[in-house]
Scaffold this motif. Structure first.
Motif, PDB file in Angstrom:
ATOM      1  N   TRP A  10       0.821  -1.222   0.000  1.00 30.97           N
ATOM      2  CA  TRP A  10       0.000   0.000   0.000  1.00 30.97           C
ATOM      3  C   TRP A  10       0.850   1.266   0.000  1.00 30.97           C
ATOM      4  CZ3 TRP A  10      -4.744  -0.713   3.823  1.00 30.97           C
ATOM      5  CH2 TRP A  10      -5.520  -1.784   3.367  1.00 30.97           C
ATOM      6  N   LYS A  11       2.132   1.129   0.272  1.00 27.98           N
ATOM      7  CA  LYS A  11       3.027   2.300   0.386  1.00 27.98           C
ATOM      8  C   LYS A  11       2.425   3.295   1.392  1.00 27.98           C
ATOM      9  CE  LYS A  11       4.682   1.191  -4.153  1.00 27.98           C
ATOM     10  NZ  LYS A  11       5.316   1.600  -5.379  1.00 27.98           N
ATOM     11  N   MET A  12       2.620   4.605   1.188  1.00 28.94           N
ATOM     12  CA  MET A  12       2.109   5.556   2.189  1.00 28.94           C
ATOM     13  C   MET A  12       0.717   6.032   1.782  1.00 28.94           C
ATOM     14  SD  MET A  12       4.115   8.777   3.910  1.00 28.94           S
ATOM     15  CE  MET A  12       3.631  10.029   2.740  1.00 28.94           C
ATOM     16  N   GLY A  94      14.427  -3.868   1.150  1.00 27.21           N
ATOM     17  CA  GLY A  94      15.118  -3.437  -0.061  1.00 27.21           C
ATOM     18  C   GLY A  94      14.198  -3.007  -1.189  1.00 27.21           C
ATOM     19  N   HIS A  95      12.993  -2.543  -0.837  1.00 27.72           N
ATOM     20  CA  HIS A  95      12.142  -1.995  -1.909  1.00 27.72           C
ATOM     21  C   HIS A  95      12.907  -0.858  -2.595  1.00 27.72           C
ATOM     22  CE1 HIS A  95       8.986   0.168  -3.953  1.00 27.72           C
ATOM     23  NE2 HIS A  95       8.302  -0.970  -3.930  1.00 27.72           N
ATOM     24  N   SER A  96      12.699  -0.711  -3.890  1.00 27.90           N
ATOM     25  CA  SER A  96      13.508   0.271  -4.626  1.00 27.90           C
ATOM     26  C   SER A  96      13.302   1.695  -4.114  1.00 27.90           C
ATOM     27  CB  SER A  96      13.211   0.208  -6.120  1.00 27.90           C
ATOM     28  OG  SER A  96      11.943   0.730  -6.372  1.00 27.90           O
ATOM     29  N   TYR A 166      11.259  -9.599  -8.044  1.00 26.86           N
ATOM     30  CA  TYR A 166      11.965  -8.856  -9.088  1.00 26.86           C
ATOM     31  C   TYR A 166      11.091  -7.682  -9.495  1.00 26.86           C
ATOM     32  CZ  TYR A 166      13.537  -7.371 -13.651  1.00 26.86           C
ATOM     33  OH  TYR A 166      13.941  -6.583 -14.700  1.00 26.86           O
ATOM     34  N   GLU A 167      11.614  -6.486  -9.252  1.00 31.54           N
ATOM     35  CA  GLU A 167      10.859  -5.272  -9.569  1.00 31.54           C
ATOM     36  C   GLU A 167      11.740  -4.317 -10.358  1.00 31.54           C
ATOM     37  OE1 GLU A 167       7.408  -4.520  -6.709  1.00 31.54           O
ATOM     38  OE2 GLU A 167       9.182  -3.745  -5.726  1.00 31.54           O
ATOM     39  N   PRO A 168      11.642  -4.356 -11.689  1.00 33.17           N
ATOM     40  CA  PRO A 168      12.410  -3.384 -12.462  1.00 33.17           C
ATOM     41  C   PRO A 168      11.967  -1.974 -12.082  1.00 33.17           C
ATOM     42  CG  PRO A 168      10.859  -4.603 -13.871  1.00 33.17           C
ATOM     43  CD  PRO A 168      10.782  -5.210 -12.515  1.00 33.17           C
ATOM     44  N   ALA A 171       9.588   0.126 -14.061  1.00 33.32           N
ATOM     45  CA  ALA A 171       8.198  -0.331 -14.213  1.00 33.32           C
ATOM     46  C   ALA A 171       7.365  -0.023 -12.971  1.00 33.32           C
ATOM     47  CB  ALA A 171       8.174  -1.825 -14.495  1.00 33.32           C
ATOM     48  N   ILE A 172       8.008   0.505 -11.928  1.00 33.16           N
ATOM     49  CA  ILE A 172       7.274   0.721 -10.674  1.00 33.16           C
ATOM     50  C   ILE A 172       6.525   2.049 -10.716  1.00 33.16           C
ATOM     51  CG2 ILE A 172       7.507   1.104  -8.187  1.00 33.16           C
ATOM     52  CD1 ILE A 172       9.801  -0.862  -8.176  1.00 33.16           C
ATOM     53  N   GLY A 173       5.218   1.965 -10.597  1.00 32.68           N
ATOM     54  CA  GLY A 173       4.385   3.164 -10.541  1.00 32.68           C
ATOM     55  C   GLY A 173       4.372   3.964 -11.833  1.00 32.68           C
ATOM     56  N   THR A 174       4.864   3.392 -12.900  1.00 36.78           N
ATOM     57  CA  THR A 174       4.969   4.138 -14.150  1.00 36.78           C
ATOM     58  C   THR A 174       3.906   3.739 -15.158  1.00 36.78           C
ATOM     59  OG1 THR A 174       6.443   2.446 -15.041  1.00 36.78           O
ATOM     60  CG2 THR A 174       7.480   4.329 -13.957  1.00 36.78           C
ATOM     61  N   GLY A 211       5.876  -4.309 -10.486  1.00 37.04           N
ATOM     62  CA  GLY A 211       6.092  -3.183 -11.412  1.00 37.04           C
ATOM     63  C   GLY A 211       4.897  -3.076 -12.334  1.00 37.04           C
ATOM     64  N   SER A 212       3.919  -2.232 -11.909  1.00 35.67           N
ATOM     65  CA  SER A 212       2.707  -1.996 -12.705  1.00 35.67           C
ATOM     66  C   SER A 212       1.957  -3.284 -13.056  1.00 35.67           C
ATOM     67  CB  SER A 212       3.038  -1.184 -13.959  1.00 35.67           C
ATOM     68  OG  SER A 212       3.558   0.081 -13.597  1.00 35.67           O
ATOM     69  N   VAL A 213       1.879  -4.200 -12.088  1.00 31.06           N
ATOM     70  CA  VAL A 213       0.999  -5.362 -12.284  1.00 31.06           C
ATOM     71  C   VAL A 213      -0.436  -4.841 -12.200  1.00 31.06           C
ATOM     72  CG1 VAL A 213       0.240  -7.610 -11.397  1.00 31.06           C
ATOM     73  CG2 VAL A 213       2.645  -6.942 -11.202  1.00 31.06           C
ATOM     74  N   VAL A 232       2.330  -5.989  -5.696  1.00 24.70           N
ATOM     75  CA  VAL A 232       1.453  -5.044  -6.380  1.00 24.70           C
ATOM     76  C   VAL A 232       1.343  -3.746  -5.598  1.00 24.70           C
ATOM     77  CG1 VAL A 232      -0.854  -4.761  -7.341  1.00 24.70           C
ATOM     78  CG2 VAL A 232       0.118  -7.063  -7.117  1.00 24.70           C
ATOM     79  N   GLY A 233       1.699  -2.636  -6.213  1.00 27.15           N
ATOM     80  CA  GLY A 233       1.593  -1.340  -5.549  1.00 27.15           C
ATOM     81  C   GLY A 233       0.234  -0.712  -5.815  1.00 27.15           C
ATOM     82  N   GLY A 234       0.207   0.245  -6.733  1.00 27.59           N
ATOM     83  CA  GLY A 234      -0.994   1.033  -7.020  1.00 27.59           C
ATOM     84  C   GLY A 234      -2.266   0.216  -7.150  1.00 27.59           C
ATOM     85  N   ALA A 235      -2.208  -0.867  -7.897  1.00 31.50           N
ATOM     86  CA  ALA A 235      -3.427  -1.642  -8.162  1.00 31.50           C
ATOM     87  C   ALA A 235      -3.949  -2.364  -6.923  1.00 31.50           C
ATOM     88  CB  ALA A 235      -3.176  -2.646  -9.291  1.00 31.50           C
TER      89      ALA A 235
HETATM   90  P1  PGA Z   1       3.343  -0.568  -8.711  1.00 33.72           P
HETATM   91  O1  PGA Z   1       4.356  -0.762  -7.485  1.00 33.72           O
HETATM   92  O2  PGA Z   1       2.524  -1.827  -8.801  1.00 33.72           O
HETATM   93  O3  PGA Z   1       2.532   0.631  -8.357  1.00 33.72           O
HETATM   94  O4  PGA Z   1       4.182  -0.367  -9.933  1.00 33.72           O
HETATM   95  C1  PGA Z   1       4.977  -1.983  -7.236  1.00 33.72           C
HETATM   96  C2  PGA Z   1       5.855  -1.871  -6.012  1.00 33.72           C
HETATM   97  O5  PGA Z   1       6.463  -0.822  -5.810  1.00 33.72           O
HETATM   98  O6  PGA Z   1       5.979  -2.826  -5.218  1.00 33.72           O
END
Ligand code: PGA
Length: 254
Positions: A10-12, A94-96, A166-168, A171-174, A211-213, A232-235
């Protein structure tokens, strides 16, 4: 084969009200899914609220970070023991965003991985390259170094006590997702890299893609032979998207 694992980071984000609303909409549908493991990682301060909300369900709780020390004078920090105290099962390390915004390097991440195991948590070690590194063609070297720091400190059996993600970074949040082929290539590499140390650990360690799953790309990603689920972040904050992603983690009956 182990169940696929879907972890919502969920991040912040969230509030007591929105958390309760989200959970009221996902709990029952998630309970109807079969053979997929689901976890959510809310901000620390909401762990107790979420622990109460998921108590009767199979959803597991995780945190987004921990301090490597057991306790002491570390203002603002949270230990693994505290996370266990609140019912956490997983913790991201170790999240990016921790690496890039808060300067966490591979050695520190390895000590956090160790602290998580010591506390009885399952660490989810995040690895992945930046766009610049991918363009330079050093993706696999970057990932190797990130894994090697944990291997050096703890050895392969303890690495296998965690989950890998594995989180390129590009691809994260983009909204830009690695193609299933791009992701599979790195996942296969990670499994081979572990197999050089221990083939059994390589076989049994779950490697998630992050990464944007989204609801519409999860099934294709999860169908890859070395992708064991998603981070999964945003979604994960959207009822419909998160449910479709978790659904995509169910075994395919062909
Ligand atoms: P995202 O984030 O799904 O919003 O790209 C993934 C994450 O940061 O773990």
């Amino acid at each position: 084969m182990a169940n696929k694992l879907v972890i919502g980071n969920w991040k912040m984000n969230g509030s007591r009200k929105s958390n309760a609303e989200l959970l009221s909409k996902i709990l029952a549908p998630l309970e109807r899914l079969e053979s997929v493991d689901v976890a959510i990682c809310p901000p620390f301060i909401y762990l107790e609220q979420l622990a109460n909300l998921v108590v009767q369900s199979s959803i597991q709780l995780g945190a987004q970070d921990l301090n490597q020390a057991e306790h002491g004078a570390f203002t603002g920090e949270i230990s693994g023991a505290m996370l266990r105290d609140f019912g956490c099962h997983y913790v991201l390390v170790g999240h990016s965003e921790r690496r890039s915004l808060y300067g966490e390097g591979n050695d520190l991440v390895a000590t956090k991985f160790q602290a998580a195991l010591r506390s009885g948590l399952t660490p989810v070690l995040c690895v992945g390259e930046t766009l610049e590194q991918r363009r330079k063609g050093v993706t696999l070297e970057v990932v190797n170094k990130q894994l090697q720091a944990v291997l050096d400190l703890l050895g392969v059996n303890q690495l296998g006590g965690g989950v890998l993600a594995y989180e390129p970074v590009w691809a994260i949040g983009t909204g830009e997702t690695a193609t299933p082929e791009q992701a599979q290539e790195v996942h296969r590499h990670i499994r081979q890299y572990i197999a050089e140390n221990n083939s059994e650990v390589a076989r049994t360690t779950r490697i998630l893609y992050g990464g944007s799953v989204k609801g519409d790309n999860a099934a294709e990603l999860f169908a890859q032979p070395d992708i064991d689920g998603g981070l999964v972040g945003g979604a994960s904050l959207d009822v419909h998207s998160f449910l479709s992603i978790c659904k995509a983690g169910q075994p395919r009956h062909t």
